[in-house]
Design a protein around this motif. Structure first.
Motif, PDB file in Angstrom:
ATOM      1  N   ILE A   1      37.059  42.031  42.186  1.00 31.33           N
ATOM      2  CA  ILE A   1      38.465  42.412  42.339  1.00 31.33           C
ATOM      3  C   ILE A   1      38.843  43.271  41.137  1.00 31.33           C
ATOM      4  CG2 ILE A   1      40.840  41.601  42.543  1.00 31.33           C
ATOM      5  CD1 ILE A   1      39.735  38.970  43.661  1.00 31.33           C
ATOM      6  N   GLY A   2      39.365  44.449  41.385  1.00 25.70           N
ATOM      7  CA  GLY A   2      39.658  45.410  40.324  1.00 25.70           C
ATOM      8  C   GLY A   2      40.888  45.066  39.514  1.00 25.70           C
ATOM      9  N   SER A   3      40.821  43.913  38.840  1.00 23.93           N
ATOM     10  CA  SER A   3      41.942  43.452  38.011  1.00 23.93           C
ATOM     11  C   SER A   3      41.380  42.746  36.783  1.00 23.93           C
ATOM     12  CB  SER A   3      42.830  42.492  38.808  1.00 23.93           C
ATOM     13  OG  SER A   3      43.709  41.789  37.961  1.00 23.93           O
ATOM     14  N   VAL A   4      41.749  43.190  35.590  1.00 21.86           N
ATOM     15  CA  VAL A   4      41.303  42.539  34.362  1.00 21.86           C
ATOM     16  C   VAL A   4      41.778  41.094  34.332  1.00 21.86           C
ATOM     17  CG1 VAL A   4      41.483  42.582  31.848  1.00 21.86           C
ATOM     18  CG2 VAL A   4      41.183  44.721  33.105  1.00 21.86           C
ATOM     19  N   GLU A   5      42.988  40.868  34.811  1.00 21.65           N
ATOM     20  CA  GLU A   5      43.543  39.510  34.844  1.00 21.65           C
ATOM     21  C   GLU A   5      42.662  38.574  35.686  1.00 21.65           C
ATOM     22  OE1 GLU A   5      47.791  37.267  35.832  1.00 21.65           O
ATOM     23  OE2 GLU A   5      47.457  39.335  36.452  1.00 21.65           O
ATOM     24  N   GLN A   6      41.994  39.172  36.709  1.00 23.57           N
ATOM     25  CA  GLN A   6      41.143  38.362  37.581  1.00 23.57           C
ATOM     26  C   GLN A   6      39.657  38.499  37.255  1.00 23.57           C
ATOM     27  OE1 GLN A   6      42.462  38.070  41.801  1.00 23.57           O
ATOM     28  NE2 GLN A   6      43.958  39.666  41.247  1.00 23.57           N
ATOM     29  N   GLY A   7      39.356  38.941  36.020  1.00 24.74           N
ATOM     30  CA  GLY A   7      37.989  38.919  35.538  1.00 24.74           C
ATOM     31  C   GLY A   7      37.260  40.241  35.516  1.00 24.74           C
ATOM     32  N   ALA A   8      37.840  41.313  36.010  1.00 21.70           N
ATOM     33  CA  ALA A   8      37.158  42.614  35.998  1.00 21.70           C
ATOM     34  C   ALA A   8      37.243  43.259  34.614  1.00 21.70           C
ATOM     35  CB  ALA A   8      37.774  43.534  37.040  1.00 21.70           C
ATOM     36  N   ASP A   9      36.398  44.262  34.377  1.00 17.47           N
ATOM     37  CA  ASP A   9      36.426  44.986  33.109  1.00 17.47           C
ATOM     38  C   ASP A   9      37.552  46.011  33.063  1.00 17.47           C
ATOM     39  OD1 ASP A   9      34.134  43.665  32.112  1.00 17.47           O
ATOM     40  OD2 ASP A   9      32.844  45.043  33.233  1.00 17.47           O
ATOM     41  N   VAL A  10      38.021  46.442  34.254  1.00 12.20           N
ATOM     42  CA  VAL A  10      39.052  47.474  34.336  1.00 12.20           C
ATOM     43  C   VAL A  10      40.071  47.092  35.399  1.00 12.20           C
ATOM     44  CG1 VAL A  10      37.555  49.374  33.592  1.00 12.20           C
ATOM     45  CG2 VAL A  10      37.720  48.807  36.028  1.00 12.20           C
ATOM     46  N   ASN A  11      41.246  47.688  35.300  1.00 16.78           N
ATOM     47  CA  ASN A  11      42.209  47.647  36.392  1.00 16.78           C
ATOM     48  C   ASN A  11      41.945  48.860  37.282  1.00 16.78           C
ATOM     49  OD1 ASN A  11      43.787  45.320  35.597  1.00 16.78           O
ATOM     50  ND2 ASN A  11      44.403  46.568  33.849  1.00 16.78           N
ATOM     51  N   PHE A  12      41.776  48.623  38.580  1.00 14.69           N
ATOM     52  CA  PHE A  12      41.273  49.642  39.502  1.00 14.69           C
ATOM     53  C   PHE A  12      42.053  49.489  40.810  1.00 14.69           C
ATOM     54  CE2 PHE A  12      37.594  51.260  42.198  1.00 14.69           C
ATOM     55  CZ  PHE A  12      37.604  52.553  41.682  1.00 14.69           C
ATOM     56  N   ASN A  13      43.223  50.167  40.856  1.00 14.34           N
ATOM     57  CA  ASN A  13      44.169  49.919  41.936  1.00 14.34           C
ATOM     58  C   ASN A  13      44.168  51.002  43.004  1.00 14.34           C
ATOM     59  OD1 ASN A  13      45.227  47.539  40.841  1.00 14.34           O
ATOM     60  ND2 ASN A  13      46.664  48.671  39.545  1.00 14.34           N
ATOM     61  N   ASN A  14      44.392  50.600  44.234  1.00  9.55           N
ATOM     62  CA  ASN A  14      44.772  51.507  45.305  1.00  9.55           C
ATOM     63  C   ASN A  14      46.293  51.606  45.333  1.00  9.55           C
ATOM     64  OD1 ASN A  14      42.225  52.122  46.410  1.00  9.55           O
ATOM     65  ND2 ASN A  14      42.191  50.201  47.548  1.00  9.55           N
ATOM     66  N   ILE A  15      46.781  52.809  45.653  1.00 14.19           N
ATOM     67  CA  ILE A  15      48.229  53.025  45.761  1.00 14.19           C
ATOM     68  C   ILE A  15      48.510  53.656  47.118  1.00 14.19           C
ATOM     69  CG2 ILE A  15      50.260  54.128  44.770  1.00 14.19           C
ATOM     70  CD1 ILE A  15      48.794  54.261  42.103  1.00 14.19           C
ATOM     71  N   ALA A  16      49.377  53.028  47.888  1.00 16.31           N
ATOM     72  CA  ALA A  16      49.778  53.557  49.195  1.00 16.31           C
ATOM     73  C   ALA A  16      51.274  53.865  49.160  1.00 16.31           C
ATOM     74  CB  ALA A  16      49.461  52.550  50.300  1.00 16.31           C
ATOM     75  N   PHE A  17      51.600  55.130  49.395  1.00 16.03           N
ATOM     76  CA  PHE A  17      53.003  55.529  49.332  1.00 16.03           C
ATOM     77  C   PHE A  17      53.188  56.808  50.130  1.00 16.03           C
ATOM     78  CE2 PHE A  17      51.020  58.151  46.239  1.00 16.03           C
ATOM     79  CZ  PHE A  17      51.779  59.311  46.150  1.00 16.03           C
ATOM     80  N   ASN A  18      54.454  57.148  50.379  1.00 15.52           N
ATOM     81  CA  ASN A  18      54.790  58.430  50.993  1.00 15.52           C
ATOM     82  C   ASN A  18      55.687  59.186  50.026  1.00 15.52           C
ATOM     83  OD1 ASN A  18      56.500  60.382  52.589  1.00 15.52           O
ATOM     84  ND2 ASN A  18      55.134  59.672  54.199  1.00 15.52           N
ATOM     85  N   PRO A  19      55.312  60.402  49.623  1.00 16.19           N
ATOM     86  CA  PRO A  19      56.130  61.110  48.624  1.00 16.19           C
ATOM     87  C   PRO A  19      57.560  61.365  49.088  1.00 16.19           C
ATOM     88  CG  PRO A  19      54.456  62.562  49.564  1.00 16.19           C
ATOM     89  CD  PRO A  19      54.122  61.170  50.008  1.00 16.19           C
ATOM     90  N   HIS A  20      57.765  61.568  50.389  1.00 18.03           N
ATOM     91  CA  HIS A  20      59.110  61.850  50.883  1.00 18.03           C
ATOM     92  C   HIS A  20      59.999  60.609  50.878  1.00 18.03           C
ATOM     93  CE1 HIS A  20      58.095  65.897  52.245  1.00 18.03           C
ATOM     94  NE2 HIS A  20      56.997  65.408  52.775  1.00 18.03           N
ATOM     95  N   ALA A  21      59.400  59.432  50.894  1.00 15.94           N
ATOM     96  CA  ALA A  21      60.168  58.207  51.097  1.00 15.94           C
ATOM     97  C   ALA A  21      60.308  57.332  49.867  1.00 15.94           C
ATOM     98  CB  ALA A  21      59.519  57.380  52.216  1.00 15.94           C
TER      99      ALA A  21
END
Length: 250
Positions: free
Chosen positions: A52-72
């Motif tokens: 899991i891409g989270s340092v808090e959950q044991g990973a070496d890095v934070n590695f997030n997906n971002i889902a968004f719409n620029p217009h909204a």
């Protein structure tokens, strides 16, 4: 750090150490800005099997997906490709990023049908600076609730076509506003102001942009500024953007 800028054969001085950011970020720690009837943006760590891409959950890095719409969901800058059949990219058509600009504050006018509109007369009476390349419109009343408003089905204020026609005729290339759209929320797909500003019935103004969902705090007074319009490099009709103003010292 001060910088000297020559514009129209005049020298101006600005202080680069005092940027005035008028963008609204995606911030999931609070209620999200939202429009156009879609879900809120999401930011979550990548999951690959047991990793899991989270340092808090044991990973070496934070590695997030971002889902968004620029217009909204965020301050964004769009080009004519937003409303044309042919694909035009904001990343390809916005090629310079520093502009002489003016901030104006406008009180929308109530109409008999209950709409709030910004007229040509209102804008015309407020523009003091000659030869500006960008206009930055703050609607009144102005509160920081604009950074978290849920705009869907609220019929926000909008510009009349006569207003964007005037701005186009004045030669203004960049229109920035603190609303979800320059057009009426539900207008049967006419998009009168978008079409007018980009001149879609003639020679399309591919180098002209519209930036929506800005927020201009009250400590930024009306008047002339230099605008740095920074955009993310997406080959898309619109992209998240970070417009930054600089006060003119002399």
């Amino acid at each position: 750090m001060k910088a000297s800028i020559e514009y129209n054969e005049q020298q101006y001085s600005i202080d680069l150490s005092e940027p005035l950011d008028i963008s609204i970020p995606i911030d999931l720690s609070k209620q999200c800005l939202n429009a156009w009837y879609i879900d809120d943006p999401k930011i979550s760590p990548v999951v690959l099997g047991d990793w899991i891409g989270s340092v808090e959950q044991g990973a070496d890095v934070n590695f997030n997906n971002i889902a968004f719409n620029p217009h909204a969901h965020i301050t964004h800058t769009e080009c004519a490709g937003h409303i044309t059949k042919e694909f035009y990219s904001i990343n390809k058509n916005l090629n310079t990023f520093f502009f002489f600009a003016e901030v104006i504050s406008v009180s929308p006018k109530e109409t008999p049908n209950g709409d709030s509109v910004i007229t040509k007369k209102a804008i015309q009476s407020l523009i003091d600076t000659k030869d500006i390349e960008a206009i930055i419109i703050r609607t009144l009343p102005n509160t920081d609730k604009k950074k978290t408003t849920r705009y869907s089905n609220t019929n926000p204020p909008y510009l009349l076509e006569e207003a964007t026609e005037y701005l186009k005729e004045k030669g203004i290339k960049h229109l920035l506003i603190d609303l979800p759209s320059v057009d009426k929320e539900k207008d049967e797909g006419k998009l009168l102001c978008h079409n007018s500003f980009w001149n879609t019935q003639g020679e399309i103004r591919l180098d002209a942009t519209i930036t929506e969902f800005i927020y201009i705090p009250d400590n930024i007074k009306d008047g002339a500024y230099f605008l740095n319009l920074m955009v993310a490099p997406f080959e898309n009709d619109a992209t998240p953007s970070k417009p930054v103003l600089y006060r003119i010292l002399h």
